[in-house]
Design an enzyme around this catalytic site. Sequence first.
Site, PDB file in Angstrom:
ATOM      1  CD  GLN A  30      -0.977  -1.044   3.554  1.00 42.86           C
ATOM      2  OE1 GLN A  30      -2.182  -1.176   3.455  1.00 42.86           O
ATOM      3  NE2 GLN A  30      -0.297  -1.594   4.547  1.00 42.86           N
ATOM      4  CE1 TYR A  60     -11.424   1.303  14.761  1.00 45.65           C
ATOM      5  CE2 TYR A  60      -9.073   1.251  15.202  1.00 45.65           C
ATOM      6  CZ  TYR A  60     -10.183   0.709  14.599  1.00 45.65           C
ATOM      7  OH  TYR A  60     -10.061  -0.430  13.843  1.00 45.65           O
ATOM      8  CG  ASP A  86      -2.129   2.262  14.238  1.00 49.48           C
ATOM      9  OD1 ASP A  86      -2.392   2.088  15.436  1.00 49.48           O
ATOM     10  OD2 ASP A  86      -2.955   1.998  13.331  1.00 49.48           O
ATOM     11  CD  GLU A 106       0.371  -4.192   9.617  1.00 44.74           C
ATOM     12  OE1 GLU A 106      -0.558  -3.707  10.263  1.00 44.74           O
ATOM     13  OE2 GLU A 106       0.394  -4.202   8.355  1.00 44.74           O
ATOM     14  CG  ASP A 137      -2.962 -12.842   4.819  1.00 48.83           C
ATOM     15  OD1 ASP A 137      -3.791 -12.411   5.649  1.00 48.83           O
ATOM     16  OD2 ASP A 137      -3.260 -13.130   3.659  1.00 48.83           O
ATOM     17  CG  ASP A 155      -6.662  -1.547  14.217  1.00 44.53           C
ATOM     18  OD1 ASP A 155      -7.507  -0.975  13.499  1.00 44.53           O
ATOM     19  OD2 ASP A 155      -5.706  -0.951  14.730  1.00 44.53           O
ATOM     20  CB  SER A 156      -8.381  -5.082   9.071  1.00 44.44           C
ATOM     21  OG  SER A 156      -9.750  -4.847   8.930  1.00 44.44           O
ATOM     22  CG  ASP A 158     -11.894   0.718   4.577  1.00 44.02           C
ATOM     23  OD1 ASP A 158     -12.110   0.555   5.781  1.00 44.02           O
ATOM     24  OD2 ASP A 158     -11.896   1.833   4.027  1.00 44.02           O
ATOM     25  CE1 TYR A 223     -10.264   5.967  11.070  1.00 39.50           C
ATOM     26  CE2 TYR A 223     -11.613   5.087  12.844  1.00 39.50           C
ATOM     27  CZ  TYR A 223     -10.404   5.176  12.194  1.00 39.50           C
ATOM     28  OH  TYR A 223      -9.327   4.470  12.672  1.00 39.50           O
TER      29      TYR A 223
HETATM   30  N1  SAM Z   1      -7.861   1.893  12.516  1.00 39.05           N
HETATM   31  C1  SAM Z   1      -7.634   1.826  11.146  1.00 39.05           C
HETATM   32  C2  SAM Z   1      -8.872   2.013  10.331  1.00 39.05           C
HETATM   33  O1  SAM Z   1      -9.877   1.379  10.595  1.00 39.05           O
HETATM   34  O2  SAM Z   1      -8.834   2.820   9.422  1.00 39.05           O
HETATM   35  C3  SAM Z   1      -6.830   0.614  10.783  1.00 39.05           C
HETATM   36  C4  SAM Z   1      -5.438   0.890  11.227  1.00 39.05           C
HETATM   37  S1  SAM Z   1      -4.181  -0.258  10.996  1.00 39.05           S
HETATM   38  C5  SAM Z   1      -2.960   0.827  10.341  1.00 39.05           C
HETATM   39  C6  SAM Z   1      -4.642  -1.318   9.661  1.00 39.05           C
HETATM   40  C7  SAM Z   1      -3.532  -2.293   9.315  1.00 39.05           C
HETATM   41  O3  SAM Z   1      -4.083  -3.514   8.829  1.00 39.05           O
HETATM   42  C8  SAM Z   1      -2.584  -1.805   8.231  1.00 39.05           C
HETATM   43  O4  SAM Z   1      -1.336  -1.519   8.778  1.00 39.05           O
HETATM   44  C9  SAM Z   1      -2.527  -2.964   7.230  1.00 39.05           C
HETATM   45  O5  SAM Z   1      -1.245  -3.196   6.707  1.00 39.05           O
HETATM   46  C10 SAM Z   1      -3.032  -4.114   8.076  1.00 39.05           C
HETATM   47  N2  SAM Z   1      -3.557  -5.248   7.313  1.00 39.05           N
HETATM   48  C11 SAM Z   1      -4.334  -5.193   6.195  1.00 39.05           C
HETATM   49  N3  SAM Z   1      -4.591  -6.437   5.746  1.00 39.05           N
HETATM   50  C12 SAM Z   1      -3.966  -7.299   6.594  1.00 39.05           C
HETATM   51  C13 SAM Z   1      -3.869  -8.715   6.643  1.00 39.05           C
HETATM   52  N4  SAM Z   1      -4.452  -9.494   5.710  1.00 39.05           N
HETATM   53  N5  SAM Z   1      -3.162  -9.277   7.644  1.00 39.05           N
HETATM   54  C14 SAM Z   1      -2.555  -8.496   8.593  1.00 39.05           C
HETATM   55  N6  SAM Z   1      -2.606  -7.151   8.573  1.00 39.05           N
HETATM   56  C15 SAM Z   1      -3.309  -6.549   7.587  1.00 39.05           C
END
Ligand code: SAM
Length: 278
Positions: A30, A60, A86, A106, A137, A155-156, A158, A223
């Site tokens: 990303q 959050y 984060d 993560e 993953d 905490d993913s 979208d 958000y």
């Molecule tokens: N609070 C935030 C929101 O809802 O907008 C989410 C914050 S956190 C930075 C989201 C994290 O999920 C990202 O760093 C992303 O790399 C991670 N992520 C996305 N897909 C993932 C997966 N399949 N496995 C593990 N982490 C993942």
Amino acid sequence: MERWVSEVNEGWGLTVNTRNQLCDIRSKYQHIEIFETVNLGKLLMLDGIIQLTSYDEFAYHEMMANLPFYACGHTPERALVIGGGDGGVLRELGRHPELKSIDICEIDAEVIKAAREFLSETACGYDDERVAIHVGDGSRFIQEHPGCYDIIIVDSTDPAGPGEPLFGEKFYAGLKRALKPGGAIGTQAESYFLFPDIARRVVKFAKGLFKNAGFAQIHVPTYPTGVIGCCVASDSECVFAPLRSPDEKLQKELRYYTPEIHRGSFMLPGFARELFER
Ligand code: SAM
């Protein structure tokens, strides 16, 4: 130089005035951007979507950590965070001395690195010695850890890009399998205004798997729509009315989560309640 940056949805957007870009990286997964804003502290964006601002991230992160912590039928000892690069959820979990281990899975090591460099107020969550970092993953990690955790927080991002598998039925079944009996999950369940179909779908998965499940709303001004959901689920009886609560010292540290807000967050406006009853 000041610059307005926007998260754009269909036909409208959310705009923040920034004064300085601290990070602009294209990782394997990303586009990672961190800004210093004029009024809201730091801003983290992934692929143009706002992930947090210093101004309101506490709302959050406190809820994502504490809803499942107190929905668990017993005092949790082992926690897993999926996503959450984060470090904000880690920081909130770290306030609980009862937790013996806090794993995080993560997918993007670059998010962790950027947060540690530029977002110390959330990335301080990594400084806790109970935290173990797994880069990978989350949808795979969960299948490899049956019966391991008391609480799991998802905490993913979208469901587009790497976050997509974290919104599927198979993943929710994996979450259930990875829990110990009576354990609880809390998953990022989107906004009932912005993505009603996604919110409804994940809550439906959870209701099909757990004795108790529901959508808790969290007010987060930066958000889009100002509200986001946490899908909380457990076989315990504590999802909607927890039996444990923060002690006086912890409650003083928290700015959003209270036992009353825990119960109240499941009280939804009529149209949203109807959405989840369908
Ligand atoms: N609070 C935030 C929101 O809802 O907008 C989410 C914050 S956190 C930075 C989201 C994290 O999920 C990202 O760093 C992303 O790399 C991670 N992520 C996305 N897909 C993932 C997966 N399949 N496995 C593990 N982490 C993942």
